[in-house]
Design a protein around this motif. Structure first.
Motif, mmCIF file in Angstrom:
data_model
loop_
_atom_site.group_PDB
_atom_site.id
_atom_site.type_symbol
_atom_site.label_atom_id
_atom_site.label_comp_id
_atom_site.label_asym_id
_atom_site.label_seq_id
_atom_site.Cartn_x
_atom_site.Cartn_y
_atom_site.Cartn_z
ATOM 1 N N SER A 28 -28.300 -40.217 -7.822
ATOM 2 C CA SER A 28 -28.081 -40.639 -9.206
ATOM 3 C C SER A 28 -26.814 -41.470 -9.394
ATOM 4 C CB SER A 28 -28.023 -39.410 -10.126
ATOM 5 O OG SER A 28 -26.837 -38.691 -9.931
ATOM 6 N N GLN A 102 -26.124 -38.550 -13.448
ATOM 7 C CA GLN A 102 -27.065 -37.674 -14.152
ATOM 8 C C GLN A 102 -28.459 -38.296 -14.067
ATOM 9 O OE1 GLN A 102 -28.427 -34.896 -14.925
ATOM 10 N NE2 GLN A 102 -26.636 -34.216 -16.143
ATOM 11 N N VAL A 103 -29.475 -37.454 -14.181
ATOM 12 C CA VAL A 103 -30.836 -37.976 -14.187
ATOM 13 C C VAL A 103 -31.026 -38.880 -15.403
ATOM 14 C CG1 VAL A 103 -31.700 -35.960 -12.963
ATOM 15 C CG2 VAL A 103 -31.769 -35.987 -15.470
ATOM 16 N N SER A 104 -32.085 -39.664 -15.375
ATOM 17 C CA SER A 104 -32.369 -40.585 -16.481
ATOM 18 C C SER A 104 -32.452 -39.834 -17.801
ATOM 19 C CB SER A 104 -33.683 -41.315 -16.209
ATOM 20 O OG SER A 104 -33.939 -42.260 -17.211
ATOM 21 N N LYS A 106 -34.284 -39.818 -20.345
ATOM 22 C CA LYS A 106 -35.566 -39.296 -20.833
ATOM 23 C C LYS A 106 -35.983 -38.014 -20.108
ATOM 24 C CE LYS A 106 -38.314 -42.377 -17.850
ATOM 25 N NZ LYS A 106 -39.310 -43.478 -17.833
ATOM 26 N N TYR A 107 -35.342 -37.734 -18.963
ATOM 27 C CA TYR A 107 -35.687 -36.530 -18.212
ATOM 28 C C TYR A 107 -34.692 -35.380 -18.421
ATOM 29 C CZ TYR A 107 -39.001 -39.504 -15.701
ATOM 30 O OH TYR A 107 -40.029 -40.362 -15.383
ATOM 31 N N ILE A 108 -33.602 -35.650 -19.136
ATOM 32 C CA ILE A 108 -32.611 -34.592 -19.359
ATOM 33 C C ILE A 108 -33.262 -33.444 -20.128
ATOM 34 C CG2 ILE A 108 -30.469 -34.007 -20.580
ATOM 35 C CD1 ILE A 108 -29.399 -36.766 -19.891
ATOM 36 N N THR A 110 -35.553 -31.437 -18.730
ATOM 37 C CA THR A 110 -36.901 -31.156 -18.201
ATOM 38 C C THR A 110 -36.860 -30.461 -16.837
ATOM 39 O OG1 THR A 110 -37.127 -33.281 -17.040
ATOM 40 C CG2 THR A 110 -37.735 -33.232 -19.379
ATOM 41 N N ASP A 111 -35.666 -30.072 -16.391
ATOM 42 C CA ASP A 111 -35.497 -29.521 -15.042
ATOM 43 C C ASP A 111 -35.931 -30.528 -13.992
ATOM 44 O OD1 ASP A 111 -34.499 -27.110 -15.995
ATOM 45 O OD2 ASP A 111 -36.487 -26.193 -16.108
ATOM 46 N N ALA A 112 -35.529 -31.764 -14.197
ATOM 47 C CA ALA A 112 -35.849 -32.830 -13.247
ATOM 48 C C ALA A 112 -35.124 -32.595 -11.927
ATOM 49 C CB ALA A 112 -35.448 -34.181 -13.840
ATOM 50 N N GLU A 115 -31.189 -32.143 -11.445
ATOM 51 C CA GLU A 115 -30.592 -32.124 -12.787
ATOM 52 C C GLU A 115 -29.785 -30.850 -12.965
ATOM 53 O OE1 GLU A 115 -31.679 -31.793 -17.553
ATOM 54 O OE2 GLU A 115 -33.290 -31.746 -16.069
ATOM 55 N N ASP A 164 -30.120 -44.280 -15.876
ATOM 56 C CA ASP A 164 -30.632 -45.396 -16.679
ATOM 57 C C ASP A 164 -29.506 -46.102 -17.420
ATOM 58 O OD1 ASP A 164 -30.399 -43.037 -18.189
ATOM 59 O OD2 ASP A 164 -31.814 -43.729 -19.709
#
Length: 570
Positions: A28, A102-104, A106-108, A110-112, A115, A164
């Protein structure tokens, strides 16, 4: 100028004058590392072998240079690996800025993959933290982060940047200055309190200065020395407050508290006025708060209003930079002679000096004392946590600011090796000497690779008693000598370990070999490690058990029986 968020991060670091970046790559943060590769030529990147090691290295860099240390790690486990280093810096008020991927966006939540809610996790152990949701916020956020980290009571600040946002383009304009609503770290309205404090000093007969970590972080040692000498007031220090060096050396009494000297604690217990400068009155110096300095009024000087009255009530508080406040103190002239009080302390010191019993066996105090004789007085001394952490300031004189690096508040085993790396990177012209126990050294032993990779001339001494020594001492003191899980006789051969990493190493087996080995350590122009097995059940004495008054020190432990000395001047 329009650019991606990843490059904005690099340009923000440039604008803040960042020269060294402690960083470990991950998925990331690839865009930021790519921008560093292309645009970050003026920023040296130091890659540790673990994120905790990198964070401690940034901490050691900050402690030894006075500049904020900067860390860049990836999301999820990369960020959580840095937690111990962040908490260590937070407890000791050390300015570091931690940048996490950090993850994108839109995925925060969601347990991506990889993350973690790092802003939520670090909320209790950072001075501030930020989750950036738009690249347009990067410049201002970085300006805020560095300003908050390095002003007022200093501390760690974290910036979390989704991938992102790193790839999003917008205009970049870095602000020249910053003002944050509700954050006003400079307190200057204390002229009335200064006058009252000086009156208390002039009306006292047995005053005492306690020098805390705030003296070091505010670079106020020169002002403290002047104040101490001008008013003729003796000074003791906390573990974080070593560095005082008054011209009249009899005024300097060294450490106090749990592992302070008998004469330092005697001074605390018998003074009639405490002038606490940049100290938060932790449990390690208070002992029993109800019986701390029982004869004294207390003046508490601190930059953080939250510390006033938190652990002990003060008769007079002064909130502000201890450097500025000491400057105001020094405008006043003394009118009281405290020589009788000083003679009382020095007479007690002659009766109860800080010493250890000579032995044919290798005592850790002997190794430390001989190291102090051989290394220069401006050597940066880094300790890990445990018994040696207490012996080092007892037997290795620390008389300059910023040369004693240790984890005081959190007590983090594994701190020394990476912190020493950070100190050496920040001060390549200075000698850096690390002391560690066998337990703590193994907690970040992978950073030996970092030493080799960057060709660091770092000097290391492992005092190996094959125990988790401080815990073992407590087990002897309070648990009948039942040494549960503190035995470390299965330690590796540290010489072979160091050599496997490509680092010169030597085992010291006797006192006859010790001095020559330390001279060799001093003379070599490359990294070297001394593995020194020491007396296994040597104890740090005197010691005030937790919760006991400072005048009830344990001075001997024999067959699991304690000898206590009532520190009342007799």
């Amino acid at each position: 100028m329009k650019m991606k968020g990843s490059r904005m991060v690099v340009e923000s670091l440039k604008n803040e004058g960042v020269e060294k970046l402690f960083c470990y790559i991950g998925g990331s943060v690839i865009p930021i590392f790519d921008a560093l590769y292309t645009y970050g030529h003026n920023i040296d990147r130091i890659s540790p072998r673990h994120e905790q090691g990198g964070t401690h290295a940034a901490d050691g860099y900050a402690r030894s240079t006075g500049k904020p240390g900067v860390v860049l790690v990836t999301s999820g486990p990369g960020a959580t690996n840095a937690l111990t280093g962040i908490a260590t810096a937070y407890m000791d008020s050390i300015p570091i800025v931690i940048i996490t991927g950090q993850v994108s966006g839109k995925y925060i939540g969601t347990d991506a993959f990889q993350e973690s809610d790092i802003t939520g996790i670090t909320m209790p152990i950072t001075k501030a933290n930020f989750l950036i949701k738009s690249s347009s916020d990067i410049a201002m956020t970085f300006k805020k982060a560095f300003y908050i980290a390095n002003t007022g009571r200093k501390g760690p600040v974290l910036i979390d940047i989704p991938i992102d946002v790193q790839n999003e383009e917008c205009e970049f304009n870095y602000p020249d200055s910053i003002e944050i609503t509700g954050y006003k770290p400079d307190y200057n309205s204390y002229s009335g309190q200064i006058k009252r404090a000086v009156d208390l000093i002039r009306n006292s007969k047995q005053p005492l200065i306690i020098s805390g970590g705030g003296i070091i972080s505010s670079n106020a040692v020169e002002e403290l020395n002047k104040f101490t000498e001008k008013f003729g007031i003796p000074v003791v220090n906390t573990l974080m407050g070593y560095g005082c060096d008054p011209g009249n050396s009899s005024l300097y009494l060294g450490g106090m508290g749990m592992h302070g000297s008998l004469y330092g604690n005697f001074a605390v217990s018998n003074c009639d006025l405490v002038i606490a400068l940049g100290s938060r009155f932790s449990d390690r110096i208070l002992g029993d708060p109800e019986k701390f300095a029982p004869k004294a009024k207390i003046i508490h000087v601190d930059i953080d209003p939250a510390e006033i009255g938190k652990n002990i009530n003060a008769d007079l508080s002064i909130i502000g930079s201890v450097k500025n406040i000491l400057h105001e103190f020094n405008k006043n002239e003394p009118s009281t002679d405290f020589s009788t009080w000083l003679k009382m302390i020095l007479d007690y010191k002659k009766l109860h000096p800080l010493e250890y019993k000579p032995s044919e066996n290798m005592r850790p105090q002997y190794v430390i004392q001989k190291s102090a004789e051989i290394f220069n007085e401006d050597t940066i001394v880094v300790t890990d946590v445990g018994q040696h952490q207490m012996w080092v300031p007892q037997f290795f004189p620390i008389r300059k600011s910023g040369i004693h690096l240790t984890s005081g508040g959190l007590g983090t085993m594994g701190f020394a090796l990476p912190a020493a790396i950070g100190a050496k990177i920040g001060n390549p012209e200075k000698e850096v000497l690390m002391f560690s126990g066998d337990g703590g050294f193994q907690m970040n032993i992978q950073e030996l690779t970092t030493i080799k990779k960057y060709n660091l001339d770092l000097k290391m001494i492992i005092l190996d008693n094959a125990y988790l020594g401080m815990v073992r001492q407590w087990q002897q003191l309070l648990y009948g000598g039942r040494y549960s899980q503190t035995d470390m006789e299965d330690n590796p051969d540290f010489v072979k370990v160091a050599q496997a990493f490509g680092i010169e190493a030597k085992r010291v087996n006797s006192k006859d070999e010790c001095i020559d080995a330390i001279h060799q350590l001093k003379k070599t122009k490359k990294a070297m490690l001394l593995h020194i097995p020491v007396e296994r059940e040597e104890n740090v004495l005197p010691m005030v058990p937790a919760g006991k008054p400072l005048d009830e020190a344990v001075t001997e432990i024999k067959n699991n029986n304690l000898t206590r000395r009532k520190n009342n001047g007799k």
